[in-house]
Design a protein around this motif. Structure first.
Motif, PDB file in Angstrom:
ATOM      1  N   ASP A  22     -11.200  28.412  -5.798  1.00  0.00           N
ATOM      2  CA  ASP A  22      -9.938  28.517  -5.269  1.00  0.00           C
ATOM      3  C   ASP A  22      -9.870  29.757  -4.170  1.00  0.00           C
ATOM      4  N   ALA A  23      -8.693  29.328  -2.974  1.00  0.00           N
ATOM      5  CA  ALA A  23      -8.437  30.224  -2.185  1.00  0.00           C
ATOM      6  C   ALA A  23      -6.750  30.887  -2.547  1.00  0.00           C
ATOM      7  N   ILE A  24      -6.440  31.888  -2.508  1.00  0.00           N
ATOM      8  CA  ILE A  24      -5.110  32.346  -2.646  1.00  0.00           C
ATOM      9  C   ILE A  24      -4.206  33.833  -2.156  1.00  0.00           C
ATOM     10  N   ASP A  25      -3.287  33.233  -1.444  1.00  0.00           N
ATOM     11  CA  ASP A  25      -2.227  34.011  -0.920  1.00  0.00           C
ATOM     12  C   ASP A  25      -0.747  34.063  -0.850  1.00  0.00           C
ATOM     13  N   CYS A  26       0.437  34.575  -0.381  1.00  0.00           N
ATOM     14  CA  CYS A  26       1.463  34.618  -0.420  1.00  0.00           C
ATOM     15  C   CYS A  26       1.833  34.827   0.649  1.00  0.00           C
ATOM     16  N   THR A  27       2.872  34.046   0.315  1.00  0.00           N
ATOM     17  CA  THR A  27       4.158  34.216   1.811  1.00  0.00           C
ATOM     18  C   THR A  27       5.558  34.851   1.486  1.00  0.00           C
ATOM     19  N   TYR A  28       6.283  35.098   2.289  1.00  0.00           N
ATOM     20  CA  TYR A  28       7.548  35.439   1.952  1.00  0.00           C
ATOM     21  C   TYR A  28       8.155  33.820   2.404  1.00  0.00           C
ATOM     22  N   VAL A  29       9.253  33.799   1.791  1.00  0.00           N
ATOM     23  CA  VAL A  29      10.242  32.538   2.180  1.00  0.00           C
ATOM     24  C   VAL A  29      11.713  33.314   2.045  1.00  0.00           C
ATOM     25  N   ARG A  30      12.371  33.522   3.343  1.00  0.00           N
ATOM     26  CA  ARG A  30      13.523  34.582   3.864  1.00  0.00           C
ATOM     27  C   ARG A  30      14.532  34.286   3.216  1.00  0.00           C
ATOM     28  N   LEU A  31      15.657  35.172   2.323  1.00  0.00           N
ATOM     29  CA  LEU A  31      16.587  35.121   1.740  1.00  0.00           C
ATOM     30  C   LEU A  31      17.746  35.270   2.671  1.00  0.00           C
ATOM     31  N   TYR A  32      18.733  34.868   3.453  1.00  0.00           N
ATOM     32  CA  TYR A  32      20.142  35.251   4.359  1.00  0.00           C
ATOM     33  C   TYR A  32      20.968  35.292   3.669  1.00  0.00           C
ATOM     34  N   SER A  51      13.653  38.761   0.961  1.00  0.00           N
ATOM     35  CA  SER A  51      12.826  37.330   0.486  1.00  0.00           C
ATOM     36  C   SER A  51      12.573  36.977  -1.037  1.00  0.00           C
ATOM     37  N   ILE A  52      11.706  35.983  -1.554  1.00  0.00           N
ATOM     38  CA  ILE A  52      10.791  35.279  -2.634  1.00  0.00           C
ATOM     39  C   ILE A  52       9.793  36.177  -1.581  1.00  0.00           C
ATOM     40  N   ASN A  53       8.890  35.902  -2.419  1.00  0.00           N
ATOM     41  CA  ASN A  53       7.040  36.272  -2.736  1.00  0.00           C
ATOM     42  C   ASN A  53       7.087  35.620  -3.346  1.00  0.00           C
ATOM     43  N   ARG A  70       9.138  32.507  -7.863  1.00  0.00           N
ATOM     44  CA  ARG A  70      10.207  33.895  -8.762  1.00  0.00           C
ATOM     45  C   ARG A  70      10.310  35.085  -8.544  1.00  0.00           C
ATOM     46  N   TRP A  71       8.912  35.556  -7.613  1.00  0.00           N
ATOM     47  CA  TRP A  71       9.285  37.015  -7.403  1.00  0.00           C
ATOM     48  C   TRP A  71       9.791  38.037  -6.324  1.00  0.00           C
ATOM     49  N   PRO A  72      10.277  38.629  -6.307  1.00  0.00           N
ATOM     50  CA  PRO A  72      11.407  39.462  -5.357  1.00  0.00           C
ATOM     51  C   PRO A  72      10.408  39.546  -4.419  1.00  0.00           C
ATOM     52  N   GLY A  73      10.848  39.715  -3.089  1.00  0.00           N
ATOM     53  CA  GLY A  73      10.098  40.745  -1.605  1.00  0.00           C
ATOM     54  C   GLY A  73       9.219  41.102  -1.847  1.00  0.00           C
ATOM     55  N   SER A  74      10.280  42.438  -2.423  1.00  0.00           N
ATOM     56  CA  SER A  74       9.044  43.953  -2.677  1.00  0.00           C
ATOM     57  C   SER A  74       8.131  43.841  -3.303  1.00  0.00           C
ATOM     58  N   THR A  75       7.981  42.906  -4.602  1.00  0.00           N
ATOM     59  CA  THR A  75       6.501  42.833  -5.414  1.00  0.00           C
ATOM     60  C   THR A  75       5.319  42.805  -4.720  1.00  0.00           C
ATOM     61  N   HIS A  76       4.673  42.944  -5.121  1.00  0.00           N
ATOM     62  CA  HIS A  76       3.383  43.361  -4.298  1.00  0.00           C
ATOM     63  C   HIS A  76       2.058  42.477  -4.832  1.00  0.00           C
ATOM     64  N   TRP A 112       6.439  23.518   8.192  1.00  0.00           N
ATOM     65  CA  TRP A 112       6.570  22.835   8.874  1.00  0.00           C
ATOM     66  C   TRP A 112       7.401  21.391   8.833  1.00  0.00           C
ATOM     67  N   LYS A 113       6.717  20.772   7.479  1.00  0.00           N
ATOM     68  CA  LYS A 113       7.153  19.415   6.835  1.00  0.00           C
ATOM     69  C   LYS A 113       8.420  20.560   6.582  1.00  0.00           C
ATOM     70  N   PHE A 114       8.187  22.073   6.210  1.00  0.00           N
ATOM     71  CA  PHE A 114      10.369  22.089   5.830  1.00  0.00           C
ATOM     72  C   PHE A 114      10.661  23.476   6.107  1.00  0.00           C
ATOM     73  N   PRO A 115      11.257  23.340   7.023  1.00  0.00           N
ATOM     74  CA  PRO A 115      11.788  24.052   8.060  1.00  0.00           C
ATOM     75  C   PRO A 115      12.287  25.291   7.343  1.00  0.00           C
ATOM     76  N   CYS A 116      13.207  24.898   5.954  1.00  0.00           N
ATOM     77  CA  CYS A 116      13.712  26.029   5.455  1.00  0.00           C
ATOM     78  C   CYS A 116      13.623  27.111   4.966  1.00  0.00           C
ATOM     79  N   LEU A 117      11.625  26.785   4.486  1.00  0.00           N
ATOM     80  CA  LEU A 117      11.070  27.141   4.302  1.00  0.00           C
ATOM     81  C   LEU A 117      10.833  28.753   5.461  1.00  0.00           C
ATOM     82  N   SER A 118      10.417  28.672   6.504  1.00  0.00           N
ATOM     83  CA  SER A 118      10.440  28.918   8.001  1.00  0.00           C
ATOM     84  C   SER A 118      11.321  29.936   8.206  1.00  0.00           C
ATOM     85  N   LEU A 119      13.248  29.555   8.204  1.00  0.00           N
ATOM     86  CA  LEU A 119      13.590  29.882   8.790  1.00  0.00           C
ATOM     87  C   LEU A 119      14.439  30.695   8.086  1.00  0.00           C
TER      88      LEU A 119
END
Length: 146
Positions: A22-32, A51-53, A70-76, A112-119
């Motif tokens: 498996d490959a694992i990593d986290c990404t942030y989804v910004r909350l405006y 963000s959500i992590n 489900r993780w708040p952005g500050s979660t490492h 790219w498919k769901f721009p709301c996740l990057s914007l």
């Protein structure tokens, strides 16, 4: 067991790493402008924005096998892995190496498919997590048809 062997062979062919399942990593989804109330500091990530992590696990064919929004952005990232099902699997002997390019490409395709996740999303964290999960499900359905 054949799926595990196929995934190991796929990662070895892709990156020359033996034994990777498996490959694992986290990404942030910004909350405006999301209503965060007293929990506002929890959502500030290491980059300084709300963000959500989102941790994602994928296989060598870029298929998501685990997503938890489900993780708040500050979660490492290490705290997320420690308390997760993939983290438990690694603790019990399943091998894992850094083959991050795979999961990073999944993030790129997903955003790219769901721009709301990057914007970014303009909703409360609970709703944002529902939207993130829905986008991941739709992404996986599209990958199955391809």
């Amino acid at each position: 067991m054949q799926d595990v062997m196929r995934t190991k062979q796929g990662f070895f062919a892709l990156a020359g790493f033996p034994g990777v399942v498996d490959a694992i990593d986290c990404t942030y989804v910004r909350l405006y402008g999301a209503p965060l109330g007293n929990d506002e500091p929890l959502y500030v990530n290491r980059k300084g924005y709300h963000s959500i992590n989102v941790p994602v696990v994928c296989d060598a064919s870029f298929k998501m096998t685990n997503v938890v929004a489900r993780w708040p952005g500050s979660t490492h990232d290490s705290a997320i892995l420690h308390g997760s099902r993939p983290g438990e699997m690694f603790e019990t002997g399943r091998s894992h190496r850094r083959v991050r390019v795979t999961v990073e490409q999944v993030f790129g395709q997903l955003k790219w498919k769901f721009p709301c996740l990057s914007l970014g999303l303009h909703v409360a964290p609970r709703r944002a997590c529902q939207i993130i999960r829905a986008c991941c499900v739709q992404y996986c359905k599209g990958a199955e048809r391809a």
